[in-house]
Design a protein around this motif. Structure first.
Motif, PDB file in Angstrom:
ATOM      1  N   SER A  25      16.690 -12.284   8.330  1.00 61.45           N
ATOM      2  CA  SER A  25      18.029 -11.912   7.888  1.00 61.45           C
ATOM      3  C   SER A  25      18.788 -13.153   7.435  1.00 61.45           C
ATOM      4  N   CYS A  26      19.451 -13.045   6.303  1.00 60.59           N
ATOM      5  CA  CYS A  26      20.258 -14.170   5.822  1.00 60.59           C
ATOM      6  C   CYS A  26      21.480 -14.409   6.698  1.00 60.59           C
ATOM      7  N   LYS A  27      21.740 -13.502   7.644  1.00 60.66           N
ATOM      8  CA  LYS A  27      22.817 -13.706   8.611  1.00 60.66           C
ATOM      9  C   LYS A  27      22.401 -14.724   9.669  1.00 60.66           C
ATOM     10  N   ASN A  28      21.116 -15.049   9.714  1.00 59.67           N
ATOM     11  CA  ASN A  28      20.573 -15.925  10.739  1.00 59.67           C
ATOM     12  C   ASN A  28      19.937 -17.150  10.075  1.00 59.67           C
ATOM     13  N   PRO A  29      20.720 -18.213   9.821  1.00 57.32           N
ATOM     14  CA  PRO A  29      20.163 -19.376   9.120  1.00 57.32           C
ATOM     15  C   PRO A  29      19.030 -20.044   9.895  1.00 57.32           C
ATOM     16  N   GLN A  30      19.027 -19.947  11.225  1.00 61.59           N
ATOM     17  CA  GLN A  30      17.929 -20.526  12.000  1.00 61.59           C
ATOM     18  C   GLN A  30      16.624 -19.802  11.697  1.00 61.59           C
ATOM     19  N   ALA A  31      16.693 -18.483  11.533  1.00 67.28           N
ATOM     20  CA  ALA A  31      15.495 -17.714  11.197  1.00 67.28           C
ATOM     21  C   ALA A  31      14.996 -18.095   9.806  1.00 67.28           C
ATOM     22  N   THR A  32      15.918 -18.251   8.873  1.00 68.35           N
ATOM     23  CA  THR A  32      15.540 -18.660   7.521  1.00 68.35           C
ATOM     24  C   THR A  32      14.854 -20.018   7.561  1.00 68.35           C
ATOM     25  N   GLU A  33      15.379 -20.920   8.339  1.00 69.98           N
ATOM     26  CA  GLU A  33      14.777 -22.245   8.506  1.00 69.98           C
ATOM     27  C   GLU A  33      13.401 -22.132   9.157  1.00 69.98           C
ATOM     28  N   SER A  34      13.249 -21.218  10.100  1.00 67.74           N
ATOM     29  CA  SER A  34      11.979 -21.041  10.797  1.00 67.74           C
ATOM     30  C   SER A  34      10.849 -20.622   9.866  1.00 67.74           C
ATOM     31  N   TRP A  89      29.067 -16.295  -6.096  1.00 65.29           N
ATOM     32  CA  TRP A  89      28.800 -14.867  -6.001  1.00 65.29           C
ATOM     33  C   TRP A  89      27.824 -14.559  -4.874  1.00 65.29           C
ATOM     34  N   LEU A  90      26.935 -15.498  -4.566  1.00 63.55           N
ATOM     35  CA  LEU A  90      25.966 -15.277  -3.482  1.00 63.55           C
ATOM     36  C   LEU A  90      26.655 -15.127  -2.135  1.00 63.55           C
ATOM     37  N   LEU A  91      27.803 -15.756  -1.979  1.00 60.76           N
ATOM     38  CA  LEU A  91      28.536 -15.656  -0.717  1.00 60.76           C
ATOM     39  C   LEU A  91      29.125 -14.261  -0.530  1.00 60.76           C
ATOM     40  N   ARG A  92      29.199 -13.472  -1.608  1.00 61.69           N
ATOM     41  CA  ARG A  92      29.719 -12.095  -1.538  1.00 61.69           C
ATOM     42  C   ARG A  92      28.597 -11.071  -1.448  1.00 61.69           C
ATOM     43  N   LEU A  93      27.354 -11.523  -1.488  1.00 61.33           N
ATOM     44  CA  LEU A  93      26.215 -10.617  -1.490  1.00 61.33           C
ATOM     45  C   LEU A  93      25.994 -10.042  -0.106  1.00 61.33           C
ATOM     46  N   GLY A  94      25.892  -8.734  -0.027  1.00 61.30           N
ATOM     47  CA  GLY A  94      25.655  -8.079   1.255  1.00 61.30           C
ATOM     48  C   GLY A  94      26.542  -6.878   1.409  1.00 61.30           C
ATOM     49  N   HIS A  95      26.727  -6.475   2.638  1.00 60.56           N
ATOM     50  CA  HIS A  95      27.567  -5.323   2.941  1.00 60.56           C
ATOM     51  C   HIS A  95      29.033  -5.706   2.788  1.00 60.56           C
ATOM     52  N   SER A  96      29.912  -4.953   3.391  1.00 58.50           N
ATOM     53  CA  SER A  96      31.338  -5.262   3.278  1.00 58.50           C
ATOM     54  C   SER A  96      31.656  -6.629   3.884  1.00 58.50           C
ATOM     55  N   LEU A 126      15.306  -1.438   5.082  1.00 58.08           N
ATOM     56  CA  LEU A 126      15.530  -2.574   5.975  1.00 58.08           C
ATOM     57  C   LEU A 126      16.641  -3.474   5.427  1.00 58.08           C
ATOM     58  N   CYS A 127      16.622  -3.716   4.116  1.00 56.61           N
ATOM     59  CA  CYS A 127      17.682  -4.513   3.481  1.00 56.61           C
ATOM     60  C   CYS A 127      19.039  -3.813   3.564  1.00 56.61           C
ATOM     61  N   ASP A 128      19.047  -2.485   3.504  1.00 55.30           N
ATOM     62  CA  ASP A 128      20.302  -1.749   3.661  1.00 55.30           C
ATOM     63  C   ASP A 128      20.878  -1.955   5.061  1.00 55.30           C
ATOM     64  N   ILE A 129      20.003  -2.025   6.046  1.00 55.22           N
ATOM     65  CA  ILE A 129      20.433  -2.188   7.434  1.00 55.22           C
ATOM     66  C   ILE A 129      20.867  -3.623   7.720  1.00 55.22           C
ATOM     67  N   THR A 130      20.071  -4.587   7.268  1.00 53.02           N
ATOM     68  CA  THR A 130      20.303  -5.988   7.643  1.00 53.02           C
ATOM     69  C   THR A 130      21.135  -6.769   6.647  1.00 53.02           C
ATOM     70  N   GLY A 131      21.217  -6.279   5.415  1.00 53.33           N
ATOM     71  CA  GLY A 131      21.760  -7.093   4.339  1.00 53.33           C
ATOM     72  C   GLY A 131      20.612  -7.873   3.724  1.00 53.33           C
ATOM     73  N   PRO A 132      20.906  -8.812   2.828  1.00 56.05           N
ATOM     74  CA  PRO A 132      19.842  -9.551   2.152  1.00 56.05           C
ATOM     75  C   PRO A 132      18.888 -10.232   3.134  1.00 56.05           C
ATOM     76  N   LEU A 133      17.615 -10.252   2.740  1.00 58.91           N
ATOM     77  CA  LEU A 133      16.586 -10.915   3.535  1.00 58.91           C
ATOM     78  C   LEU A 133      16.051 -12.117   2.778  1.00 58.91           C
ATOM     79  N   ALA A 134      15.799 -13.177   3.500  1.00 63.17           N
ATOM     80  CA  ALA A 134      15.061 -14.309   2.945  1.00 63.17           C
ATOM     81  C   ALA A 134      13.595 -13.954   3.121  1.00 63.17           C
ATOM     82  N   ILE A 135      12.805 -13.973   2.025  1.00 62.02           N
ATOM     83  CA  ILE A 135      11.397 -13.595   2.130  1.00 62.02           C
ATOM     84  C   ILE A 135      10.502 -14.583   1.392  1.00 62.02           C
ATOM     85  N   THR A 136       9.274 -14.654   1.851  1.00 69.63           N
ATOM     86  CA  THR A 136       8.210 -15.404   1.190  1.00 69.63           C
ATOM     87  C   THR A 136       6.892 -14.783   1.639  1.00 69.63           C
ATOM     88  N   SER A 137       5.834 -15.020   0.916  1.00 66.92           N
ATOM     89  CA  SER A 137       4.552 -14.407   1.269  1.00 66.92           C
ATOM     90  C   SER A 137       4.128 -14.784   2.685  1.00 66.92           C
TER      91      SER A 137
END
Length: 181
Positions: A25-34, A89-96, A126-137
């Motif tokens: 989840s992009c809400k969790n920068p530590q996870a994105t870093e992981s 604009w990326l800072l506005r990406l997601g739910h409300s 899943l993206c609807d529930i969490t908001g944007p996801l950081a993904i890679t293969s």
């Protein structure tokens, strides 16, 4: 996508319309870093943003050309990753409540970002529930892509919080990258 309290700090293996992916989840920068550490991903390689629909982009109001909007509406959902310019604009990406802010510096490059809207119902929900996801293969860097959840589990499962089991991938190659800059 978890709270970051377990193995993998909130990184999960998921199925997409192409190959299996690591997602945070992009809400969790530590996870994105992981994600970088889990797959030994070089810092200069991109991590993509996965969203549920083009409409999520519309609400963020990126300054895309009419031609780019038309292209995206024609190819999404689908196995295309569009490289676009990064911006506020990326800072506005997601739910409300905006949710990309904390992960802004860990996705894409300094100036650009890759956007995906997969043609896979579970991933889009899943993206609807969490908001944007950081993904890679979902493969160790430099190794072949994972085309079944068992490959994700055997190669990276011990480093992940969870793996969404959904069988074989529909494709055996990653998304097609289109430079829209």
């Amino acid at each position: 996508m978890g709270d970051g309290g377990g193995r993998g700090d909130g990184v999960c293996g998921i199925h997409t319309d192409t190959v299996h992916a690591l997602a945070a989840s992009c809400k969790n920068p530590q996870a994105t870093e992981s994600i970088y550490n889990i797959k030994d991903h070089p810092a200069e390689k991109w991590i993509c943003i996965c969203i549920s629909s083009v409409e999520q982009l519309v609400t963020a109001k990126p300054p895309f050309s009419p031609l780019l909007w038309e292209f995206m509406r024609n190819v999404y959902p689908g196995g295309i990753s569009c490289i676009v310019s990064k911006g506020d604009w990326l800072l506005r990406l997601g739910h409300s409540v905006p949710c990309l802010g904390p992960a802004y510096d860990r996705v894409g490059t300094k100036d650009s970002i890759m956007i995906r809207v997969p043609d896979h119902t579970v991933t889009r929900q899943l993206c609807d529930i969490t908001g944007p996801l950081a993904i890679t293969s979902a493969n160790p860097s430099g190794e072949p892509d994972s085309t079944h959840h068992n490959m994700v589990i055997s190669r990276l499962g011990h480093k992940l919080q969870d793996v969404l089991c959904d069988g074989d991938s529909n494709e055996v190659v990653t998304s097609t990258v289109v430079n829209c800059l």
